[in-house]
Design a protein around this motif. Structure first.
Motif, PDB file in Angstrom:
ATOM      1  N   ASN A 350      23.591  36.654 -16.623  1.00 15.99           N
ATOM      2  CA  ASN A 350      24.271  37.269 -15.479  1.00 15.99           C
ATOM      3  C   ASN A 350      25.690  37.700 -15.841  1.00 15.99           C
ATOM      4  O   ASN A 350      26.172  38.746 -15.405  1.00 15.99           O
ATOM      5  CB  ASN A 350      24.324  36.288 -14.298  1.00 15.99           C
ATOM      6  CG  ASN A 350      22.940  36.015 -13.740  1.00 15.99           C
ATOM      7  OD1 ASN A 350      22.011  36.780 -13.992  1.00 15.99           O
ATOM      8  ND2 ASN A 350      22.788  34.937 -13.008  1.00 15.99           N
ATOM      9  N   HIS A 351      26.322  36.899 -16.657  1.00 16.10           N
ATOM     10  CA  HIS A 351      27.694  37.199 -17.031  1.00 16.10           C
ATOM     11  C   HIS A 351      27.758  38.352 -18.033  1.00 16.10           C
ATOM     12  O   HIS A 351      28.474  39.322 -17.855  1.00 16.10           O
ATOM     13  CB  HIS A 351      28.351  35.937 -17.596  1.00 16.10           C
ATOM     14  CG  HIS A 351      29.804  36.107 -17.830  1.00 16.10           C
ATOM     15  ND1 HIS A 351      30.444  35.590 -18.921  1.00 16.10           N
ATOM     16  CD2 HIS A 351      30.749  36.774 -17.119  1.00 16.10           C
ATOM     17  CE1 HIS A 351      31.725  35.935 -18.869  1.00 16.10           C
ATOM     18  NE2 HIS A 351      31.932  36.645 -17.784  1.00 16.10           N
ATOM     19  N   LYS A 352      26.925  38.253 -19.095  1.00 18.66           N
ATOM     20  CA  LYS A 352      26.955  39.277 -20.153  1.00 18.66           C
ATOM     21  C   LYS A 352      26.499  40.639 -19.651  1.00 18.66           C
ATOM     22  O   LYS A 352      26.934  41.675 -20.138  1.00 18.66           O
ATOM     23  CB  LYS A 352      26.093  38.833 -21.348  1.00 18.66           C
ATOM     24  CG  LYS A 352      26.605  37.580 -22.022  1.00 18.66           C
ATOM     25  CD  LYS A 352      27.392  37.885 -23.265  1.00 18.66           C
ATOM     26  CE  LYS A 352      28.492  36.865 -23.520  1.00 18.66           C
ATOM     27  NZ  LYS A 352      28.278  35.929 -24.557  1.00 18.66           N
ATOM     28  N   MET A 353      25.561  40.635 -18.674  1.00 20.19           N
ATOM     29  CA  MET A 353      25.074  41.908 -18.136  1.00 20.19           C
ATOM     30  C   MET A 353      26.047  42.498 -17.114  1.00 20.19           C
ATOM     31  O   MET A 353      25.797  43.569 -16.564  1.00 20.19           O
ATOM     32  CB  MET A 353      23.705  41.712 -17.461  1.00 20.19           C
ATOM     33  CG  MET A 353      22.602  41.276 -18.394  1.00 20.19           C
ATOM     34  SD  MET A 353      22.250  42.441 -19.716  1.00 20.19           S
ATOM     35  CE  MET A 353      21.254  43.648 -18.861  1.00 20.19           C
ATOM     36  N   GLY A 354      27.086  41.777 -16.828  1.00 24.37           N
ATOM     37  CA  GLY A 354      28.065  42.272 -15.858  1.00 24.37           C
ATOM     38  C   GLY A 354      27.589  42.115 -14.423  1.00 24.37           C
ATOM     39  O   GLY A 354      28.120  42.755 -13.510  1.00 24.37           O
ATOM     40  N   LEU A 355      26.559  41.291 -14.218  1.00 26.40           N
ATOM     41  CA  LEU A 355      26.060  41.077 -12.852  1.00 26.40           C
ATOM     42  C   LEU A 355      27.009  40.181 -12.051  1.00 26.40           C
ATOM     43  O   LEU A 355      27.012  40.182 -10.831  1.00 26.40           O
ATOM     44  CB  LEU A 355      24.658  40.445 -12.888  1.00 26.40           C
ATOM     45  CG  LEU A 355      23.598  41.324 -13.534  1.00 26.40           C
ATOM     46  CD1 LEU A 355      22.329  40.540 -13.795  1.00 26.40           C
ATOM     47  CD2 LEU A 355      23.296  42.534 -12.648  1.00 26.40           C
ATOM     48  N   ILE A 356      27.777  39.391 -12.773  1.00 23.15           N
ATOM     49  CA  ILE A 356      28.845  38.651 -12.105  1.00 23.15           C
ATOM     50  C   ILE A 356      30.136  38.898 -12.875  1.00 23.15           C
ATOM     51  O   ILE A 356      30.126  39.036 -14.095  1.00 23.15           O
ATOM     52  CB  ILE A 356      28.568  37.128 -12.041  1.00 23.15           C
ATOM     53  CG1 ILE A 356      28.140  36.585 -13.411  1.00 23.15           C
ATOM     54  CG2 ILE A 356      27.547  36.783 -10.981  1.00 23.15           C
ATOM     55  CD1 ILE A 356      28.130  35.078 -13.517  1.00 23.15           C
ATOM     56  N   LYS A 357      31.213  38.962 -12.166  1.00 18.91           N
ATOM     57  CA  LYS A 357      32.522  39.139 -12.816  1.00 18.91           C
ATOM     58  C   LYS A 357      33.269  37.816 -12.684  1.00 18.91           C
ATOM     59  O   LYS A 357      33.092  37.094 -11.706  1.00 18.91           O
ATOM     60  CB  LYS A 357      33.321  40.239 -12.107  1.00 18.91           C
ATOM     61  CG  LYS A 357      32.610  41.568 -12.029  1.00 18.91           C
ATOM     62  CD  LYS A 357      33.007  42.439 -13.201  1.00 18.91           C
ATOM     63  CE  LYS A 357      32.420  43.825 -13.164  1.00 18.91           C
ATOM     64  NZ  LYS A 357      31.003  43.938 -12.892  1.00 18.91           N
TER      65      LYS A 357
END
Ligand code: FES
Ligand SMILES: [Fe+2]
Length: 439
Positions: A350-357
């Protein structure tokens, strides 16, 4: 020296800095800064990393691993000292995988270059054709030399000092901080009258996420509550704590006291950067249990954890053998890592895909340890740049060599479970059958 009013002082974390001082107080800036520096963890990701337990590295065997995606290997030289070599042959860049060690000398499998423990090539004549080398052999021989990192063995762990580059001459490496910061005795716990168990596990997730997980007390009650034998640890009996934080340049420590009984310590978590966490059950001076967690950043989305605990209870060897304590403890360790794994994988994704900042994630306001860790990590990544080798995520050819403690964990877990069944059969069922047969 300069005196200024404190309300004009500019600091990165102004709230932390100003806390002990009232607005308008006149302070001496030089002393003030020195004092404040003492209250901060030293920034940086270069330093000592525990790579494996000492007994993993047998004589004439090679242990392959990587740090921040740089391929490395360990072996024992002829004096039994551990050497950490860049896993790239300086002749033509092949991996040493498939090569061999004999009398402390490393041989490359590609053209047979043989290197001394110090890193000199011993058989330059046999890997090149004399007649086509224009320059003299001495110059050529000097260039073909192994590159190393410094190593040390402490408390039955092999540590390496990882810095921005490996060196041909180990004397060029100035390590900081000292290895003594990691010794258990320097951290208030004597291992002399204790016994230990350990497992190694590889995760396909971000290294810093695992550290966050091990600093996070709340999830223990939710995720591991049914696995940890302690009845006080379960989401159904969740209690609250007062958190006391100690920070100095070498570590950050968080002590949790029961809110209902403020002098009683529940747990103490100590982070010694870059990769070690110690968890004490109670005050180290009287603690009968300490867990040592070492986090190894193998590379992008690849991390290894070594968990070893030392305990001062139930030490009788015979009894331990009888109740299969080691195997059952390993089973608990594997179960705990399984419980964390899916969470850590999805968090990383989620973090690496930019789904969460980062700024969208609500850090628990009360957990100052985690907050502090992420601020420190951000500054440390800016200061040191260990991820410099990540430029082509498709070329993960080293994964097969490096992932020994399978990312999906199952294999080791299954082997351990089979061991439990096999040993339980030998200890209990077999004698019973034998007895029945006699009768
Ligand atoms: S690449 Fe190692 S000997 Fe040639
Ligand atoms: Fe966990």
């Amino acid at each position: 020296m300069e005196n200024k009013q404190i309300n004009f002082f500019k600091a990165k974390d102004i709230n932390t800095v100003l806390k002990p001082y009232k607005k308008g107080t006149v302070v001496n800036i030089d002393n003030f800064e020195a004092r404040e520096r003492q209250k901060e963890l030293k920034t940086g990701l270069y330093g000592w990393y525990a790579i494996c337990p000492s007994n993993v590295l047998k004589k004439n065997k090679i242990h392959y691993f990587s740090l921040f995606d740089e391929p490395l290997l360990l072996f024992r030289d002829n004096k039994n000292n551990v050497r950490c070599i860049k896993n790239i042959c300086p002749h033509r860049g092949a991996s040493f995988y498939g090569g061999s060690i004999s009398n402390g000398e490393l041989t490359c499998p590609y053209h047979g270059a043989r290197f001394s423990s110090e890193g000199n090539c011993q058989n330059i004549d046999s890997i090149t054709c004399r007649h086509i080398v224009d320059n003299n052999y001495d110059n050529y021989a000097k260039r073909i030399h192994l590159s190393q990192y410094k190593t040390v063995e402490e408390d039955n762990y092999i540590f390496i000092y990882f810095s921005d580059k490996s060196e041909m001459d180990l004397n060029n490496i100035k390590e900081e901080p000292s290895i003594s910061n990691y010794e258990l005795i320097s951290n208030g716990f004597s291992i002399e009258d204790s016994v230990s168990e350990e497992v190694l596990v590889d995760f396909k997730c971000d290294w810093s996420r695992i550290i966050e997980n091990h600093l996070d007390i709340l999830h223990i009650f939710w995720v591991h509550g049914d696995t940890i034998p302690d009845k006080e640890v379960n989401k159904n009996v969740l209690v609250s704590f007062n958190q006391k934080i100690n920070i100095n340049p070498n570590y950050i420590e968080s002590i949790y006291f029961y809110k209902k009984n403020p002098t009683k310590e529940f747990i103490r978590i100590k982070y010694i950067p870059p990769g070690r966490i110690l968890i004490y059950k109670g005050d180290p001076a009287v603690s009968r249990y300490v867990q040592v967690l070492d986090h190894i950043p193998l590379g992008e989305n690849k991390a290894r954890v070594i968990v070893r605990h030392y305990r001062k209870f139930l030490k009788n060897k015979l009894l331990n053998n009888l109740i299969l304590f080691k195997e059952n403890q390993k089973k608990i360790f594997y179960k705990i890592f399984n419980e964390d794994y899916m969470i850590l994988k999805t968090q990383t994704y989620n973090h690496k895909m930019g789904l969460i900042k980062n700024d969208e994630i609500k850090l628990l306001g009360e957990d100052r340890m985690i907050n502090y860790f992420w601020n420190w990590y951000k500054k440390s990544e800016e200061k040191d740049t260990p991820w410099k080798y990540i430029n082509n995520k498709e070329l993960n050819v080293y994964d097969e060599i490096i992932f020994k403690y399978p990312p999906e964990i199952k294999k080791l877990e299954v082997i351990n479970n089979i061991n439990i069944i096999r040993k339980a059969f030998i200890r209990y069922a077999a004698p019973l059958i034998f007895l029945l047969l006699i009768i």
